[in-house]
Design a protein around this motif. Structure first.
Motif, short mmCIF file in Angstrom:
data_model
loop_
_atom_site.label_atom_id
_atom_site.label_comp_id
_atom_site.label_asym_id
_atom_site.label_seq_id
_atom_site.Cartn_x
_atom_site.Cartn_y
_atom_site.Cartn_z
N LYS A 224 0.83 -1.20 0.00
CA LYS A 224 0.00 0.00 0.00
C LYS A 224 0.87 1.26 0.00
CE LYS A 224 -1.95 1.48 3.75
NZ LYS A 224 -2.80 1.63 4.95
N ILE A 225 1.90 1.27 0.84
CA ILE A 225 2.79 2.44 0.91
C ILE A 225 3.51 2.65 -0.42
CG2 ILE A 225 4.91 3.33 1.96
CD1 ILE A 225 4.00 2.05 4.60
N LEU A 226 4.03 1.57 -1.00
CA LEU A 226 4.77 1.69 -2.26
C LEU A 226 3.86 2.09 -3.42
CD1 LEU A 226 7.13 -1.41 -1.96
CD2 LEU A 226 7.81 0.99 -1.88
N ILE A 227 2.66 1.54 -3.47
CA ILE A 227 1.71 1.91 -4.54
C ILE A 227 1.33 3.37 -4.42
CG2 ILE A 227 -0.64 1.55 -5.39
CD1 ILE A 227 -0.24 -1.46 -4.70
N ASN A 228 1.04 3.82 -3.19
CA ASN A 228 0.73 5.24 -2.97
C ASN A 228 1.88 6.13 -3.42
OD1 ASN A 228 -1.81 4.78 -1.91
ND2 ASN A 228 -1.13 4.79 0.22
N ARG A 229 3.07 5.74 -3.00
CA ARG A 229 4.26 6.55 -3.30
C ARG A 229 4.48 6.70 -4.81
NH1 ARG A 229 8.83 9.28 -1.22
NH2 ARG A 229 10.42 9.22 -2.84
N TYR A 230 4.51 5.60 -5.53
CA TYR A 230 4.85 5.66 -6.95
C TYR A 230 3.68 6.14 -7.81
CZ TYR A 230 9.43 3.90 -5.89
OH TYR A 230 10.71 3.80 -5.38
N THR A 231 2.46 5.97 -7.33
CA THR A 231 1.32 6.57 -8.04
C THR A 231 1.42 8.09 -7.99
OG1 THR A 231 -0.11 4.69 -7.49
CG2 THR A 231 -1.19 6.74 -8.14
N ILE A 232 1.74 8.63 -6.81
CA ILE A 232 1.92 10.08 -6.67
C ILE A 232 3.09 10.55 -7.54
CG2 ILE A 232 2.47 11.95 -5.06
CD1 ILE A 232 1.18 10.10 -2.87
#
Length: 303
Positions: A224-232
């Motif tokens: 979840k953290i990585l998906i949020n980070r790279y989506t942003i």
């Protein structure tokens, strides 16, 4: 193109060598931490001095600084909102480990190797805005969320910022440029000796500190953290590259910065909050691997 691919492969090879040296017991994690101290206090400041002497402050540079700052603010907010129904500690960890950009020991060595010295100024100004948050602002916000008894004060944040030698180097270069003061050539000749070693030492350090042990019980949180980070990162990069009226080289440098790994201080601040979760270390190592692949591809395209 072949020359760029060879250099990019060389960077990855140095990281692999560092990882293998640790795996075989030749180097220990403590050696990586020692290299980190050398890089942050000697080779990185020297590389900055040698690369961006005679920096001219322009509105474009200030835009890079603002984006570095706002990138942290946005990732902080998303980190908080994505953990809205979780415990205060999980919210704080999500904020700290979604935000922050590892510029000095990751993106800067890439830029230093593949792009002209003039391009480094944009990376440095981005990192100045980034440092205001990842070295103090983010931790302040996160500690407020967990209602820590020892909330950071304004003085402690300023002290933390100015205890960072790279940040102080940015400030010195900024004021030297304002007053049109050039660093003597003799000084730059000396600093370039250490500065030229920065890229190699940074990649070797990353390899030694890289961890691939994952706690699969925490995989949902990590993803979840990585998906949020790279989506942003993708959204901000598209906005910067296609919508902002910036020169081509400026857009490229900011995009490279936006795809930097999560700040190296994130696991440290997570522990300081009182967390014993394995998530921060895992997120940090995985973000390094992901960013290596993304930056290598971007450099092949950009350079």
């Amino acid at each position: 193109m072949l020359d760029i691919l060879i250099k990019a492969f060389g960077f990855i090879l140095i990281i692999v060598i560092g990882f293998l040296l640790k795996s075989k017991g030749i180097c220990k994690r403590e050696h990586g931490q020692f290299l980190s101290t050398i890089i942050m206090n000697i080779t990185l400041p020297c590389a900055l001095l040698s690369s961006i002497n005679n920096l001219k402050i322009t509105p474009v540079l200030l835009i890079a600084l603002i984006i570095g700052f706002m990138g942290n603010v946005i990732t902080n907010i998303i980190g908080y909102l994505s953990s809205n129904h979780e415990s205060p500690m999980n919210k704080a960890l999500s904020m700290i480990n979604t935000s922050g950009y590892n510029i000095g020991t990751f993106t800067l060595p890439f830029v230093q190797t593949f792009f002209p010295a003039s391009a480094i100024a944009y990376v440095c100004l981005f990192d100045t805005g980034n440092a205001l948050m990842c070295l103090g602002g983010t931790f302040t916000a996160a500690s407020t969320v967990v209602s820590s008894d020892q909330k950071p004060t304004f003085y402690s944040i300023i002290k933390k910022l100015f205890s960072s030698i790279p940040f102080c180097t940015y400030i010195v270069l900024f004021f030297l440029s304002l007053f049109h003061i050039s660093i003597p050539t003799q000084v730059l000749t000396i600093t370039s000796i250490a500065g030229n070693a920065n890229a190699f030492l940074a990649m070797l350090m990353i390899g030694i500190l890289l961890e691939v042990k994952l706690d699969f019980s925490q995989m949902k949180t990590i993803l979840k953290i990585l998906i949020n980070r790279y989506t942003i990162s993708i959204i901000l990069s598209l906005i910067v590259y296609f919508l902002l009226p910036l020169d081509n080289i400026v857009r490229k440098m900011i995009v490279l910065c936006l795809f930097a790994p999560i700040s190296a201080v994130a696991p440290v601040f997570s522990t300081k909050l009182g967390s014993h979760s394995p998530v921060p270390a895992a997120v940090n190592s995985l973000s390094i691997m992901i960013s290596i692949l993304i930056l290598t591809c971007l450099i092949v395209i950009f350079a």
